[in-house]
Enzyme design. Structure first.
Site, PDB file in Angstrom:
ATOM      1  NE  ARG A  52       0.205   1.334   3.466  1.00 52.94           N
ATOM      2  CZ  ARG A  52       1.199   2.158   3.698  1.00 52.94           C
ATOM      3  NH1 ARG A  52       2.456   1.704   3.805  1.00 52.94           N
ATOM      4  NH2 ARG A  52       1.020   3.454   3.827  1.00 52.94           N
ATOM      5  N   GLY A  53       0.278   2.408   0.036  1.00 51.27           N
ATOM      6  CA  GLY A  53       1.050   3.655  -0.061  1.00 51.27           C
ATOM      7  C   GLY A  53       1.064   4.079  -1.527  1.00 51.27           C
ATOM      8  CG  ASP A 232      -3.179   8.306  -1.086  1.00 52.89           C
ATOM      9  OD1 ASP A 232      -2.955   8.680   0.080  1.00 52.89           O
ATOM     10  OD2 ASP A 232      -2.943   7.159  -1.482  1.00 52.89           O
TER      11      ASP A 232
HETATM   12  O1  MRU Z   1      -4.477   3.085   2.338  1.00 50.82           O
HETATM   13  P1  MRU Z   1      -2.995   3.335   2.241  1.00 50.82           P
HETATM   14  O2  MRU Z   1      -2.214   2.726   3.356  1.00 50.82           O
HETATM   15  O3  MRU Z   1      -2.456   2.985   0.876  1.00 50.82           O
HETATM   16  O4  MRU Z   1      -2.885   4.913   2.391  1.00 50.82           O
HETATM   17  C1  MRU Z   1      -1.618   5.494   2.351  1.00 50.82           C
HETATM   18  C2  MRU Z   1      -1.643   6.963   2.577  1.00 50.82           C
HETATM   19  O5  MRU Z   1      -2.679   7.587   2.713  1.00 50.82           O
HETATM   20  C3  MRU Z   1      -0.316   7.655   2.526  1.00 50.82           C
HETATM   21  O6  MRU Z   1      -0.301   8.760   3.377  1.00 50.82           O
HETATM   22  C4  MRU Z   1      -0.060   8.130   1.082  1.00 50.82           C
HETATM   23  O7  MRU Z   1      -0.308   7.088   0.189  1.00 50.82           O
HETATM   24  C5  MRU Z   1       1.311   8.630   0.906  1.00 50.82           C
HETATM   25  S1  MRU Z   1       2.512   7.338   1.038  1.00 50.82           S
HETATM   26  C6  MRU Z   1       4.023   8.003   0.690  1.00 50.82           C
END
Ligand code: MRU
Length: 332
Positions: A52-53, A232
C-alpha cells in the site's frame, strides 16, 4: 549510499517472473513475503493491502504490467489487463500515472521496453524521495530538538526509497538532530501503529504512538514543530486526498498555529482536476470497523461510514514539498 537507504527489508522486488512483496498486513509481528506470479495476483495484493502507499502501488502496478506482458500475447487483451491494474485502487493518482506510462511504452515500443520502464519508475521514486527529504530540511528552523506529528505510513514501506513525509524526518535524524515523532495509530487499518512505529524503530528514530483522537490535545499541550503527511492525490487548487484523519489533523494544526506540510512526489499531483470534490474516495469494507483481530466489536447489523481517505482543503496546507522544492501551490 545513505545508511538510511540500506534497509534490512525489501518491501518489493521483481524477480523476472514474479513480484515478491513484504506482506504489510502481518507487520509488525511477522515478516512474511508473498510471491505474485501473475498480474492478477498483484492486483489482489494491492486490493488486500499486502502492499500500500501511493508511490508503492504505482510501482507495483508498473511491475504487474510486466507480468501481464509475459502472460498475454494479444495487444488489445494486454491493454485491457493494464486498465484492470490501473483500477485496483481508485484514489492514489500515482497508480494511474504509472500505468499510463507503461501503456505509452507498450504502444510505442512493444513489450521489449516494459521492464526498463518499470525500473525507471522505481528508480525515479528513489531519487524523488531523496530530493523531497533535502528540500524538506530547508524549511525547518535550526533547533536543538524537534517534535513532529505524522499520520499513516509514508516511509520505505510506501515508496521505493526513504519515503515522503518520513523521508524528511529520517534525513533530519541522519544529520544527528534530536527529534521525536508522534505517530497516529491511523484507525482503522493502523498503518501508523503497525508500520510507522516499526519502520522508525528500525531507523532508531524515537517514536511515540498515540490514538488519532489524541492529536489535537497533544498540539494544544506540547511544543509540536510541524505536522508532516503524505498524499494520494493533490489537485490544482491544492486540495489533497490522504489517509482518513488527515483533514482533522490539518484543522487542529491550524487552530494551534502549527505548520502543516504535505510531502509528495510529482507523481501524486493531478492537475487535471480542479478541486478535491472531483477526487474519487475509496470506500472500505465495514468489517474494518466492526471487527478487531477477527472479533466483533460492534453489532454486525449496523451501518458504517469507512472512507479510506479524506480531502484536506488547500488553504489548510502551509506548503507542499515535492522533488522540485517547497511550494505553496501544487504546480509541477
Ligand atoms: O491506504 P494506504 O495505506 O495505501 O494509504 C496510504 C496513505 O494515505 C499515505 O499517506 C499516502 O499514500 C502517501 S505514502 C508516501
Amino acid at each position: 549510499m545513505s545508511t538510511l537507504l540500506q534497509l534490512n527489508f525489501k518491501p518489493l522486488e521483481y524477480t523476472g517472473n514474479s513480484l515478491r512483496l513484504l506482506d504489510q498486513r502481518l507487520l509488525p509481528t511477522q515478516e512474511v513475503y508473498v510471491e505474485c506470479k501473475s498480474a492478477d495476483s498483484v492486483i489482489e495484493a494491492i486490493q488486500l493491502m499486502i502492499i500500500r502507499g501511493a508511490p508503492m502501488i504505482g510501482i507495483a502496478g508498473a511491475w504487474a504490467c510486466c507480468l501481464a506482458s509475459q502472460e498475454i500475447k494479444d495487444l488489445s487483451k494486454l491493454l485491457e489487463k493494464f486498465e484492470q491494474i490501473k483500477a485496483a485502487r481508485p484514489t492514489a493518482v500515482n497508480l494511474m500515472k504509472a500505468i499510463e506510462r507503461m501503456k505509452n511504452t507498450l504502444e510505442s515500443n512493444g513489450i521489449s521496453l516494459l521492464e526498463a520502464e518499470a525500473q525507471k519508475i522505481t528508480d525515479e521514486d528513489v531519487q524523488m524521495c531523496l530530493s523531497m527529504a533535502s528540500h524538506g530540511l530547508t524549511i525547518l528552523p535550526n533547533k536543538a530538538e524537534y517534535s513532529f506529528i505524522t499520520h499513516c505510513n509514508t516511509g520505505s514501506l510506501a515508496t521505493a526509497g526513504l519515503g515522503t513525509a518520513l523521508g524528511v524526518l529520517k534525513l533530519l535524524h541522519q544529520q544527528n538532530k534530536k527529534l521525536r515523532v508522534y505517530a497516529t495509530e491511523t484507525r482503522p487499518y493502523l498503518q501508523g501503529a503497525r508500520l510507522t512505529t516499526w519502520e522508525l524503530n528500525k531507523c532508531g528514530i524515537p517514536v511515540t504512538l498515540m490514538p488519532d483522537s489524541a492529536a489535537a490535545f497533544l498540539m494544544k499541550t506540547q511544543k509540536i514543530d510541524a505536522v508532516f503527511v503524505g498524499a494520494d492525490r493533490i489537485v490544482a487548487n491544492g486540495d489533497t486526498a490522504n489517509k482518513i484523519g488527515t483533514y482533522a489533523l490539518a484543522l487542529a494544526a491550524r487552530a494551534n498555529q502549527i505548520p502543516f506540510y504535505v510531502v509528495a512526489p510529482s507523481t501524486s499531483i493531478d492537475l487535471s482536476l480542479e478541486s478535491g470534490k472531483q477526487i474519487e474516495i475509496e470506500q472500505r469494507a465495514k468489517q474494518e470497523l466492526i471487527e478487531f483481530n477477527g472479533k466483533l466489536i460492534a453489532p454486525e447489523s449496523i451501518d458504517c461510514f469507512n472512507p479510506g481517505f479524506d480531502i484536506t482543503p488547500g488553504e489548510l496546507i502551509t506548503a507542499f514539498i515535492t522533488e522540485h522544492g517547497v511550494k505553496t501551490k501544487p504546480n509541477l
